[in-house]
Design a protein around this motif. Structure first.
Motif, PDB file in Angstrom:
ATOM      1  N   THR A   3      68.577  92.960 -23.527  1.00  0.00           N
ATOM      2  CA  THR A   3      69.609  92.787 -24.692  1.00  0.00           C
ATOM      3  C   THR A   3      69.066  91.648 -25.531  1.00  0.00           C
ATOM      4  O   THR A   3      69.826  91.494 -26.790  1.00  0.00           O
ATOM      5  CB  THR A   3      70.833  92.282 -24.019  1.00  0.00           C
ATOM      6  N   GLU A   4      68.078  90.959 -25.208  1.00  0.00           N
ATOM      7  CA  GLU A   4      67.684  89.980 -26.007  1.00  0.00           C
ATOM      8  C   GLU A   4      66.545  90.394 -26.868  1.00  0.00           C
ATOM      9  O   GLU A   4      65.722  91.017 -26.529  1.00  0.00           O
ATOM     10  CB  GLU A   4      67.322  88.707 -25.193  1.00  0.00           C
ATOM     11  N   PRO A   5      66.579  90.251 -28.280  1.00  0.00           N
ATOM     12  CA  PRO A   5      65.469  90.770 -29.305  1.00  0.00           C
ATOM     13  C   PRO A   5      64.214  89.742 -28.771  1.00  0.00           C
ATOM     14  O   PRO A   5      64.169  88.633 -28.708  1.00  0.00           O
ATOM     15  CB  PRO A   5      66.048  90.325 -30.673  1.00  0.00           C
ATOM     16  N   ARG A   6      63.250  90.627 -28.854  1.00  0.00           N
ATOM     17  CA  ARG A   6      61.885  89.727 -28.804  1.00  0.00           C
ATOM     18  C   ARG A   6      61.157  90.112 -30.400  1.00  0.00           C
ATOM     19  O   ARG A   6      60.701  91.099 -30.653  1.00  0.00           O
ATOM     20  CB  ARG A   6      60.802  90.727 -27.845  1.00  0.00           C
ATOM     21  N   TRP A   7      61.289  88.918 -30.927  1.00  0.00           N
ATOM     22  CA  TRP A   7      60.857  88.985 -32.450  1.00  0.00           C
ATOM     23  C   TRP A   7      59.178  89.100 -32.434  1.00  0.00           C
ATOM     24  O   TRP A   7      58.649  88.338 -31.760  1.00  0.00           O
ATOM     25  CB  TRP A   7      61.409  87.852 -32.998  1.00  0.00           C
ATOM     26  N   HIS A   8      58.908  89.643 -33.364  1.00  0.00           N
ATOM     27  CA  HIS A   8      57.471  89.604 -33.972  1.00  0.00           C
ATOM     28  C   HIS A   8      57.302  90.034 -35.411  1.00  0.00           C
ATOM     29  O   HIS A   8      58.166  90.695 -36.302  1.00  0.00           O
ATOM     30  CB  HIS A   8      56.479  90.533 -32.963  1.00  0.00           C
ATOM     31  N   TYR A  12      49.825  92.208 -40.785  1.00  0.00           N
ATOM     32  CA  TYR A  12      49.705  92.002 -42.058  1.00  0.00           C
ATOM     33  C   TYR A  12      50.176  90.803 -42.533  1.00  0.00           C
ATOM     34  O   TYR A  12      50.134  90.530 -43.950  1.00  0.00           O
ATOM     35  CB  TYR A  12      50.383  93.174 -42.784  1.00  0.00           C
ATOM     36  N   SER A  13      51.046  89.780 -41.784  1.00  0.00           N
ATOM     37  CA  SER A  13      51.710  88.859 -42.277  1.00  0.00           C
ATOM     38  C   SER A  13      50.884  87.464 -42.137  1.00  0.00           C
ATOM     39  O   SER A  13      51.702  86.590 -42.209  1.00  0.00           O
ATOM     40  CB  SER A  13      53.046  88.475 -41.483  1.00  0.00           C
ATOM     41  N   ASN A  14      49.682  87.400 -42.225  1.00  0.00           N
ATOM     42  CA  ASN A  14      48.953  86.413 -41.955  1.00  0.00           C
ATOM     43  C   ASN A  14      48.774  85.363 -43.235  1.00  0.00           C
ATOM     44  O   ASN A  14      48.202  84.601 -43.154  1.00  0.00           O
ATOM     45  CB  ASN A  14      47.402  86.769 -41.515  1.00  0.00           C
ATOM     46  N   ASN A  15      49.379  85.912 -44.292  1.00  0.00           N
ATOM     47  CA  ASN A  15      49.233  85.161 -45.466  1.00  0.00           C
ATOM     48  C   ASN A  15      50.197  83.884 -45.505  1.00  0.00           C
ATOM     49  O   ASN A  15      49.874  83.079 -46.338  1.00  0.00           O
ATOM     50  CB  ASN A  15      49.507  86.021 -46.786  1.00  0.00           C
ATOM     51  N   GLY A  16      51.087  83.747 -44.611  1.00  0.00           N
ATOM     52  CA  GLY A  16      52.005  82.626 -44.540  1.00  0.00           C
ATOM     53  C   GLY A  16      53.132  82.818 -45.479  1.00  0.00           C
ATOM     54  O   GLY A  16      54.007  81.603 -45.822  1.00  0.00           O
ATOM     55  N   GLY A  17      53.173  83.870 -46.191  1.00  0.00           N
ATOM     56  CA  GLY A  17      54.211  83.995 -47.160  1.00  0.00           C
ATOM     57  C   GLY A  17      55.557  84.534 -46.758  1.00  0.00           C
ATOM     58  O   GLY A  17      56.086  84.178 -45.657  1.00  0.00           O
ATOM     59  N   ASP A  18      56.327  85.170 -47.738  1.00  0.00           N
ATOM     60  CA  ASP A  18      57.534  85.705 -47.203  1.00  0.00           C
ATOM     61  C   ASP A  18      57.330  86.852 -46.378  1.00  0.00           C
ATOM     62  O   ASP A  18      56.593  87.787 -46.711  1.00  0.00           O
ATOM     63  CB  ASP A  18      58.204  85.982 -48.641  1.00  0.00           C
ATOM     64  N   CYS A  19      57.830  86.881 -45.179  1.00  0.00           N
ATOM     65  CA  CYS A  19      57.851  87.784 -44.017  1.00  0.00           C
ATOM     66  C   CYS A  19      59.159  88.225 -43.404  1.00  0.00           C
ATOM     67  O   CYS A  19      59.934  87.290 -43.538  1.00  0.00           O
ATOM     68  CB  CYS A  19      56.705  87.227 -43.125  1.00  0.00           C
ATOM     69  N   VAL A  20      58.982  89.364 -42.746  1.00  0.00           N
ATOM     70  CA  VAL A  20      60.217  89.622 -42.088  1.00  0.00           C
ATOM     71  C   VAL A  20      59.642  89.740 -40.627  1.00  0.00           C
ATOM     72  O   VAL A  20      58.487  89.953 -40.439  1.00  0.00           O
ATOM     73  CB  VAL A  20      61.083  90.901 -42.277  1.00  0.00           C
ATOM     74  N   GLU A  21      60.609  89.551 -39.601  1.00  0.00           N
ATOM     75  CA  GLU A  21      60.402  90.054 -38.297  1.00  0.00           C
ATOM     76  C   GLU A  21      61.218  90.904 -37.766  1.00  0.00           C
ATOM     77  O   GLU A  21      62.362  91.087 -38.234  1.00  0.00           O
ATOM     78  CB  GLU A  21      60.573  88.705 -37.343  1.00  0.00           C
ATOM     79  N   ILE A  22      60.746  91.846 -36.770  1.00  0.00           N
ATOM     80  CA  ILE A  22      61.647  92.928 -36.320  1.00  0.00           C
ATOM     81  C   ILE A  22      61.662  92.619 -34.710  1.00  0.00           C
ATOM     82  O   ILE A  22      60.678  92.035 -34.212  1.00  0.00           O
ATOM     83  CB  ILE A  22      61.040  94.246 -36.622  1.00  0.00           C
ATOM     84  N   ALA A  23      62.657  93.181 -34.154  1.00  0.00           N
ATOM     85  CA  ALA A  23      62.920  93.136 -32.708  1.00  0.00           C
ATOM     86  C   ALA A  23      62.716  94.765 -32.134  1.00  0.00           C
ATOM     87  O   ALA A  23      64.137  95.112 -31.906  1.00  0.00           O
ATOM     88  CB  ALA A  23      63.893  92.481 -32.298  1.00  0.00           C
ATOM     89  N   ALA A  24      61.730  95.237 -32.054  1.00  0.00           N
ATOM     90  CA  ALA A  24      61.653  96.679 -31.970  1.00  0.00           C
ATOM     91  C   ALA A  24      62.084  97.269 -30.435  1.00  0.00           C
ATOM     92  O   ALA A  24      62.462  98.060 -30.234  1.00  0.00           O
ATOM     93  CB  ALA A  24      60.436  97.327 -32.445  1.00  0.00           C
ATOM     94  N   ASN A  25      62.016  96.035 -29.654  1.00  0.00           N
ATOM     95  CA  ASN A  25      62.379  96.461 -27.961  1.00  0.00           C
ATOM     96  C   ASN A  25      63.823  96.735 -27.874  1.00  0.00           C
ATOM     97  O   ASN A  25      64.304  97.392 -26.851  1.00  0.00           O
ATOM     98  CB  ASN A  25      62.137  94.988 -27.411  1.00  0.00           C
ATOM     99  N   LEU A  26      64.809  96.755 -28.865  1.00  0.00           N
ATOM    100  CA  LEU A  26      66.276  96.995 -28.868  1.00  0.00           C
ATOM    101  C   LEU A  26      66.469  98.502 -29.327  1.00  0.00           C
ATOM    102  O   LEU A  26      67.392  98.810 -29.017  1.00  0.00           O
ATOM    103  CB  LEU A  26      67.073  96.173 -29.422  1.00  0.00           C
ATOM    104  N   ALA A  27      65.603  99.130 -29.894  1.00  0.00           N
ATOM    105  CA  ALA A  27      65.531 100.351 -30.207  1.00  0.00           C
ATOM    106  C   ALA A  27      65.776 101.297 -29.528  1.00  0.00           C
ATOM    107  O   ALA A  27      66.998 102.208 -29.441  1.00  0.00           O
ATOM    108  CB  ALA A  27      64.138 101.025 -31.123  1.00  0.00           C
ATOM    109  N   ASP A  37      64.674  87.065 -41.553  1.00  0.00           N
ATOM    110  CA  ASP A  37      63.688  86.405 -42.373  1.00  0.00           C
ATOM    111  C   ASP A  37      62.954  85.221 -41.501  1.00  0.00           C
ATOM    112  O   ASP A  37      63.541  84.644 -40.727  1.00  0.00           O
ATOM    113  CB  ASP A  37      64.431  85.457 -43.419  1.00  0.00           C
ATOM    114  N   SER A  38      61.707  85.545 -41.726  1.00  0.00           N
ATOM    115  CA  SER A  38      60.939  84.608 -40.648  1.00  0.00           C
ATOM    116  C   SER A  38      60.630  83.057 -41.109  1.00  0.00           C
ATOM    117  O   SER A  38      60.515  82.352 -40.187  1.00  0.00           O
ATOM    118  CB  SER A  38      59.469  85.203 -40.660  1.00  0.00           C
ATOM    119  N   LYS A  39      61.074  83.062 -42.127  1.00  0.00           N
ATOM    120  CA  LYS A  39      61.441  81.453 -42.714  1.00  0.00           C
ATOM    121  C   LYS A  39      62.739  80.899 -42.017  1.00  0.00           C
ATOM    122  O   LYS A  39      62.932  79.801 -42.151  1.00  0.00           O
ATOM    123  CB  LYS A  39      61.017  81.267 -44.166  1.00  0.00           C
ATOM    124  N   ASN A  40      63.534  81.775 -41.501  1.00  0.00           N
ATOM    125  CA  ASN A  40      64.973  81.079 -41.246  1.00  0.00           C
ATOM    126  C   ASN A  40      65.342  81.987 -40.151  1.00  0.00           C
ATOM    127  O   ASN A  40      66.167  82.788 -39.899  1.00  0.00           O
ATOM    128  CB  ASN A  40      65.933  81.702 -42.483  1.00  0.00           C
TER     129      ASN A  40
END
Length: 68
Positions: A3-8, A12-27, A37-40
């Motif tokens: 029930t807890e999201p595992r974020w990743h 392709y997000s190795n640039n350190g810029g604006d990225c999103v994270e997903i938690a596909a384990n809940l699908a 938002d990976s920055k928040n």
């Protein structure tokens, strides 16, 4: 059942810029794919229906997302 999201982030997000994270384990169990938002990481997350997220990824891969 998880029930807890595992974020990743995408590999392709190795640039350190604006990225999103997903938690596909809940699908499978819950029918959602949370996105944040990976920055928040303490901020809000969108809970997208798994089918909509899958369709979005398919559109990105095919180039269709750029024409809508």
């Amino acid at each position: 059942m998880t029930t807890e999201p595992r974020w990743h982030k995408s590999s392709y997000s190795n640039n350190g810029g604006d990225c999103v994270e997903i938690a596909a384990n809940l699908a499978a169990a819950h029918g959602i794919v949370p996105v944040r938002d990976s920055k928040n990481p303490e901020g809000p997350a969108l809970a997208l229906p798994a089918a909509a997220f899958t369709a979005f990824l398919a559109d990105l891969k095919s180039g269709e997302a750029h024409t809508r």
